[in-house]
Design a protein around this motif. Structure first.
Motif, PDB file in Angstrom:
ATOM      1  N   ILE A 395       0.838  -1.196   0.000  1.00 17.37           N
ATOM      2  CA  ILE A 395       0.000   0.000   0.000  1.00 17.37           C
ATOM      3  C   ILE A 395       0.876   1.250   0.000  1.00 17.37           C
ATOM      4  CG2 ILE A 395      -0.200  -0.079   2.525  1.00 17.37           C
ATOM      5  CD1 ILE A 395      -3.016   1.177   2.149  1.00 17.37           C
ATOM      6  N   ASP A 396       0.571   2.144  -0.909  1.00 14.82           N
ATOM      7  CA  ASP A 396       1.329   3.383  -1.042  1.00 14.82           C
ATOM      8  C   ASP A 396       0.586   4.484  -0.272  1.00 14.82           C
ATOM      9  OD1 ASP A 396       2.787   5.592  -1.804  1.00 14.82           O
ATOM     10  OD2 ASP A 396       2.201   5.536  -3.918  1.00 14.82           O
ATOM     11  N   LEU A 397       0.981   4.680   0.983  1.00 19.06           N
ATOM     12  CA  LEU A 397       0.310   5.664   1.822  1.00 19.06           C
ATOM     13  C   LEU A 397       0.609   7.093   1.393  1.00 19.06           C
ATOM     14  CD1 LEU A 397       0.839   4.053   5.350  1.00 19.06           C
ATOM     15  CD2 LEU A 397      -1.235   4.040   3.943  1.00 19.06           C
ATOM     16  N   ASP A 398       1.705   7.298   0.672  1.00 21.01           N
ATOM     17  CA  ASP A 398       2.092   8.653   0.286  1.00 21.01           C
ATOM     18  C   ASP A 398       1.337   9.163  -0.934  1.00 21.01           C
ATOM     19  OD1 ASP A 398       3.928   8.774   2.358  1.00 21.01           O
ATOM     20  OD2 ASP A 398       5.548   7.946   1.125  1.00 21.01           O
ATOM     21  N   HIS A 399       1.235   8.301  -1.979  1.00 18.60           N
ATOM     22  CA  HIS A 399       0.631   8.792  -3.225  1.00 18.60           C
ATOM     23  C   HIS A 399      -0.380   7.828  -3.835  1.00 18.60           C
ATOM     24  CE1 HIS A 399       3.228  12.293  -3.356  1.00 18.60           C
ATOM     25  NE2 HIS A 399       4.240  11.511  -3.042  1.00 18.60           N
ATOM     26  N   HIS A 400      -0.698   6.741  -3.143  1.00 21.23           N
ATOM     27  CA  HIS A 400      -1.805   5.851  -3.528  1.00 21.23           C
ATOM     28  C   HIS A 400      -1.624   5.205  -4.896  1.00 21.23           C
ATOM     29  CE1 HIS A 400      -3.802   7.687  -0.086  1.00 21.23           C
ATOM     30  NE2 HIS A 400      -3.518   8.867  -0.606  1.00 21.23           N
ATOM     31  N   LYS A 401      -0.401   4.861  -5.223  1.00 19.06           N
ATOM     32  CA  LYS A 401      -0.149   4.119  -6.455  1.00 19.06           C
ATOM     33  C   LYS A 401      -0.819   2.753  -6.374  1.00 19.06           C
ATOM     34  CE  LYS A 401       3.958   2.970  -9.242  1.00 19.06           C
ATOM     35  NZ  LYS A 401       5.438   3.132  -9.228  1.00 19.06           N
ATOM     36  N   SER A 402      -1.356   2.288  -7.495  1.00 17.90           N
ATOM     37  CA  SER A 402      -2.049   1.011  -7.514  1.00 17.90           C
ATOM     38  C   SER A 402      -1.103  -0.137  -7.128  1.00 17.90           C
ATOM     39  CB  SER A 402      -2.621   0.744  -8.903  1.00 17.90           C
ATOM     40  OG  SER A 402      -3.070  -0.589  -9.016  1.00 17.90           O
ATOM     41  N   PRO A 403      -1.583  -1.093  -6.329  1.00 16.82           N
ATOM     42  CA  PRO A 403      -0.745  -2.264  -5.976  1.00 16.82           C
ATOM     43  C   PRO A 403      -0.224  -3.005  -7.200  1.00 16.82           C
ATOM     44  CG  PRO A 403      -2.682  -2.163  -4.567  1.00 16.82           C
ATOM     45  CD  PRO A 403      -2.875  -1.109  -5.632  1.00 16.82           C
ATOM     46  N   ARG A 404      -0.929  -2.904  -8.325  1.00 21.51           N
ATOM     47  CA  ARG A 404      -0.462  -3.591  -9.541  1.00 21.51           C
ATOM     48  C   ARG A 404       0.947  -3.160  -9.918  1.00 21.51           C
ATOM     49  NH1 ARG A 404      -3.045  -3.025 -15.709  1.00 21.51           N
ATOM     50  NH2 ARG A 404      -1.346  -4.149 -16.750  1.00 21.51           N
ATOM     51  N   TRP A 405       1.286  -1.900  -9.688  1.00 22.39           N
ATOM     52  CA  TRP A 405       2.579  -1.365 -10.108  1.00 22.39           C
ATOM     53  C   TRP A 405       3.540  -1.147  -8.944  1.00 22.39           C
ATOM     54  CZ3 TRP A 405       2.758  -1.961 -15.060  1.00 22.39           C
ATOM     55  CH2 TRP A 405       1.576  -1.844 -15.822  1.00 22.39           C
ATOM     56  N   LEU A 406       3.148  -1.585  -7.769  1.00 21.66           N
ATOM     57  CA  LEU A 406       3.949  -1.333  -6.572  1.00 21.66           C
ATOM     58  C   LEU A 406       4.807  -2.552  -6.250  1.00 21.66           C
ATOM     59  CD1 LEU A 406       4.150   1.074  -4.616  1.00 21.66           C
ATOM     60  CD2 LEU A 406       2.446  -0.054  -3.181  1.00 21.66           C
ATOM     61  N   ARG A 407       6.132  -2.416  -6.422  1.00 25.47           N
ATOM     62  CA  ARG A 407       7.071  -3.502  -6.165  1.00 25.47           C
ATOM     63  C   ARG A 407       8.386  -2.894  -5.674  1.00 25.47           C
ATOM     64  NH1 ARG A 407      11.178  -5.066  -8.774  1.00 25.47           N
ATOM     65  NH2 ARG A 407      10.687  -3.784 -10.613  1.00 25.47           N
ATOM     66  N   PRO A 408       9.018  -3.519  -4.658  1.00 26.65           N
ATOM     67  CA  PRO A 408      10.287  -2.967  -4.158  1.00 26.65           C
ATOM     68  C   PRO A 408      11.330  -2.852  -5.273  1.00 26.65           C
ATOM     69  CG  PRO A 408       9.461  -4.633  -2.653  1.00 26.65           C
ATOM     70  CD  PRO A 408       8.597  -4.700  -3.882  1.00 26.65           C
ATOM     71  N   LEU A 409      12.102  -1.771  -5.275  1.00 34.74           N
ATOM     72  CA  LEU A 409      13.181  -1.566  -6.235  1.00 34.74           C
ATOM     73  C   LEU A 409      14.446  -2.178  -5.683  1.00 34.74           C
ATOM     74  CD1 LEU A 409      12.496   2.176  -7.176  1.00 34.74           C
ATOM     75  CD2 LEU A 409      11.662   0.116  -8.328  1.00 34.74           C
ATOM     76  N   THR A 410      15.078  -3.039  -6.478  1.00 38.16           N
ATOM     77  CA  THR A 410      16.288  -3.731  -6.027  1.00 38.16           C
ATOM     78  C   THR A 410      17.439  -3.444  -6.983  1.00 38.16           C
ATOM     79  OG1 THR A 410      15.649  -5.740  -7.255  1.00 38.16           O
ATOM     80  CG2 THR A 410      14.945  -5.582  -4.957  1.00 38.16           C
ATOM     81  N   PRO A 411      18.651  -3.240  -6.457  1.00 35.69           N
ATOM     82  CA  PRO A 411      19.809  -2.935  -7.317  1.00 35.69           C
ATOM     83  C   PRO A 411      20.076  -4.054  -8.312  1.00 35.69           C
ATOM     84  CG  PRO A 411      20.268  -2.440  -5.021  1.00 35.69           C
ATOM     85  CD  PRO A 411      18.980  -3.202  -5.041  1.00 35.69           C
ATOM     86  N   PRO A 412      20.665  -3.686  -9.483  1.00 39.15           N
ATOM     87  CA  PRO A 412      21.127  -2.349  -9.858  1.00 39.15           C
ATOM     88  C   PRO A 412      19.975  -1.401 -10.201  1.00 39.15           C
ATOM     89  CG  PRO A 412      21.458  -3.876 -11.665  1.00 39.15           C
ATOM     90  CD  PRO A 412      21.005  -4.695 -10.507  1.00 39.15           C
ATOM     91  N   LEU A 413      20.223  -0.129  -9.965  1.00 36.64           N
ATOM     92  CA  LEU A 413      19.214   0.905 -10.145  1.00 36.64           C
ATOM     93  C   LEU A 413      19.623   1.865 -11.250  1.00 36.64           C
ATOM     94  CD1 LEU A 413      18.733   1.742  -6.364  1.00 36.64           C
ATOM     95  CD2 LEU A 413      17.198   0.342  -7.754  1.00 36.64           C
ATOM     96  N   ALA A 414      18.631   2.463 -11.893  1.00 36.50           N
ATOM     97  CA  ALA A 414      18.909   3.435 -12.951  1.00 36.50           C
ATOM     98  C   ALA A 414      18.129   4.713 -12.673  1.00 36.50           C
ATOM     99  CB  ALA A 414      18.507   2.875 -14.307  1.00 36.50           C
ATOM    100  N   ALA A 415      18.706   5.822 -13.103  1.00 36.96           N
ATOM    101  CA  ALA A 415      18.035   7.127 -13.052  1.00 36.96           C
ATOM    102  C   ALA A 415      17.976   7.680 -14.475  1.00 36.96           C
ATOM    103  CB  ALA A 415      18.783   8.083 -12.139  1.00 36.96           C
ATOM    104  N   ILE A 416      16.791   8.133 -14.871  1.00 38.57           N
ATOM    105  CA  ILE A 416      16.591   8.702 -16.205  1.00 38.57           C
ATOM    106  C   ILE A 416      16.190  10.157 -16.034  1.00 38.57           C
ATOM    107  CG2 ILE A 416      15.278   8.553 -18.353  1.00 38.57           C
ATOM    108  CD1 ILE A 416      14.718   5.567 -17.538  1.00 38.57           C
TER     109      ILE A 416
END
Length: 502
Positions: A395-416
């Motif tokens: 559950i995204d308490l900050d911005h209410h993103k749908s659980p469908r797209w909510l998954r922990p980010l694991t390295p390696p990471l990228a910034a665009i």
């Protein structure tokens, strides 16, 4: 003496003769103009369309072609969605922002299914299949797509249903749409005059608009409109002086237009005392890939999330520009917007849907990525930690993103860095600039039948407007398809009313 670019109305008594005469004159040949011309001709009027370009289409032909329709269209029903006009109206009133025209939204929503059939009858094809992921333009010919209806906060006010209707094309459907509409208008009897730029309205002694002065190959011509003039000349994104006066935050970004959205129709109306609305509002297409944003997180120049990343991507762009000060020519270099995604999320988006986007930075840890992006110490590390905690909890308490797209980010990471990314592929008419693709939403205030209203709210006799020359449905917000949808729907209304105008 008038200046060369004066929009001051010309009195009819100053016109000794007319080079061309018609019943209804439509100025501008995009989707709104073609729709107005068709209905005016169908109502029995002699119709002439003029355009400053060498042919029809304008920004409409260069667009993705999405048309916002709902209320239970056959395409929605075929895809399993039993939508209602009330749900459609509730979404649009929320999504189109402060100042959205509730009466027009109700009218548009109630007439949406009929308008779908009108488009089909004009030859516009729609495939009864759904593209079920965030996108600017799906890489398929699916006829239906989501445009943020299934994202927060809109899920709180209306039952979600996809309403982005796409003409059957492999990418951009705008050209196909315009081909169908121009064939319809001209088959109904409308005639055309290209390379003809309207400059000034002609008014009778009682203040009624009875024609225009135009330039054609450098020569001034006069055109008499016995019943009405319909302005469908587009917005004003190509007029930097108007942007500076009304919407300075749009300066310095890529312009979405055919190069002819100079605000001429709006200015001609203003010169008659017409009322304008929401001139500071604009659509903002950030140079991000919605599929990547939905699978990751979007942060501002201080490393903080500011919106749910699964929402309509234009809403992300508006938030970035208007609330996070994403830079234009007026801003400095410290206004970056970053998409943060991990390898799994990046690879989960098929290559043909990434539009050539590559990571700006890649790192093995959040701390390293923070240093590479130059974000404040601890900001990105904390943002990723908070995001991952929410994803783990589902559950995204900050911005209410749908659980469908909510998954922990694991390295390696990228910034665009979206300021260095590509232009949103939906906007084929992009010209100049980087970071965001913009166009204006403000324009002439009109009633439900397209009559242009003066500062007292009274109709200006003989003058109608539709498309981006008018404010239409919009307040400060925008959803793809509402320009073509509102322009064709209210263009039709304006054409019918113009033909019946005494």
């Amino acid at each position: 003496m008038r200046s060369r670019n004066s929009v001051t109305p010309r009195a009819a008594v100053e016109v000794s003769n007319y080079d061309v005469e018609t019943d209804v004159l439509v100025v501008g040949y995009g989707a709104a103009g073609a729709s107005a011309a068709f209905e005016a001709a169908l109502a029995g009027a002699r119709v002439l369309i003029i355009d400053r370009a060498g042919g029809p289409g304008g920004a409409s032909a260069m667009s993705g072609g999405e048309i916002y329709l709902g209320g239970g269209t056959p395409i929605q029903l075929a895809c399993g969605y039993d939508d209602t006009p009330a749900a459609m109206a509730a979404f649009l009133k929320a999504a189109l922002g402060a100042g959205a025209d509730a009466a027009k939204i109700d009218e548009y929503s109630a007439g949406s299914v009929e308008h779908f059939h009108w488009l089909v009858d004009r030859g516009v094809p729609f495939k009864p299949t759904l593209w079920d992921a965030p996108s600017w333009v799906p890489p398929t010919d699916d006829g239906l797509m989501w445009l943020g209806e299934n994202s927060w906060p809109f899920t709180e006010s209306a039952t979600p249903a996809p309403r982005g209707h796409r003409p059957t094309a492999n990418d951009f459907g705008g050209r196909l749409l315009m081909q169908c509409l121009t064939e319809a208008a001209e088959s109904a009897g409308a005639t055309t005059l290209f390379d003809t730029a309207a400059t000034t309205l002609i008014i009778a002694e009682d203040g009624a608009v009875i024609g225009v002065v135009a330039k054609r190959y450098g020569r001034e011509i006069t055109i008499r409109a016995r019943r009405a003039v319909v302005l469908t000349t587009g917005g004003f994104v190509d007029n930097d002086a108007m942007l500076a006066a009304h919407a300075p935050q749009l300066l310095g970004h890529t312009k979405v237009s055919a190069g002819t959205d100079d605000g001429s129709g709006i200015r001609m109306g203003q010169a008659l005392g017409a009322q304008v609305r929401h001139m500071s509002a604009g659509q903002v297409g950030m140079s991000l890939i919605p599929g990547l944003a939905a699978r990751g997180m979007v942060v501002n120049a201080v490393g903080r999330r500011f919106i749910n990343e699964d929402t309509y991507p234009g809403r992300i762009g508006q938030a970035a520009l208007f609330r996070q000060n994403m830079g234009g020519s007026w801003a400095g270099d410290d206004t970056a917007i970053w998409v943060i995604v991990d390898e799994e999320g990046f690879e989960d988006v098929p290559e043909n849907q990434r539009w050539g986007v590559q990571p700006t930075h890649v790192a093995e840890t959040p701390s390293e990525l923070e240093q590479l992006t130059g974000l404040p110490t601890g900001s990105l590390v904390d943002a990723i930690r908070r995001y991952n905690e929410s994803a783990t909890a589902g559950i995204d308490l900050d911005h209410h993103k749908s659980p469908r797209w909510l998954r922990p980010l694991t390295p390696p990471l990228a910034a665009i860095d979206v300021k260095l990314g590509i232009r949103p592929p939906a906007e084929a008419g992009d010209r100049r600039g980087t970071g965001a693709s913009v166009f204006t939403l403000g324009g002439l205030h009109t009633d439900l039948d397209g009559h242009v209203l003066d500062l007292d709210g009274h109709r200006i006799p003989g003058l109608f407007a539709a498309g981006r020359a008018a404010n239409g449905l919009h307040g400060t917000g925008y959803i793809s398809g509402t320009s073509l949808g509102d322009g064709t729907f209210f263009g039709r209304r304006a054409g019918t009313a113009a033909a019946r105008n005494a």
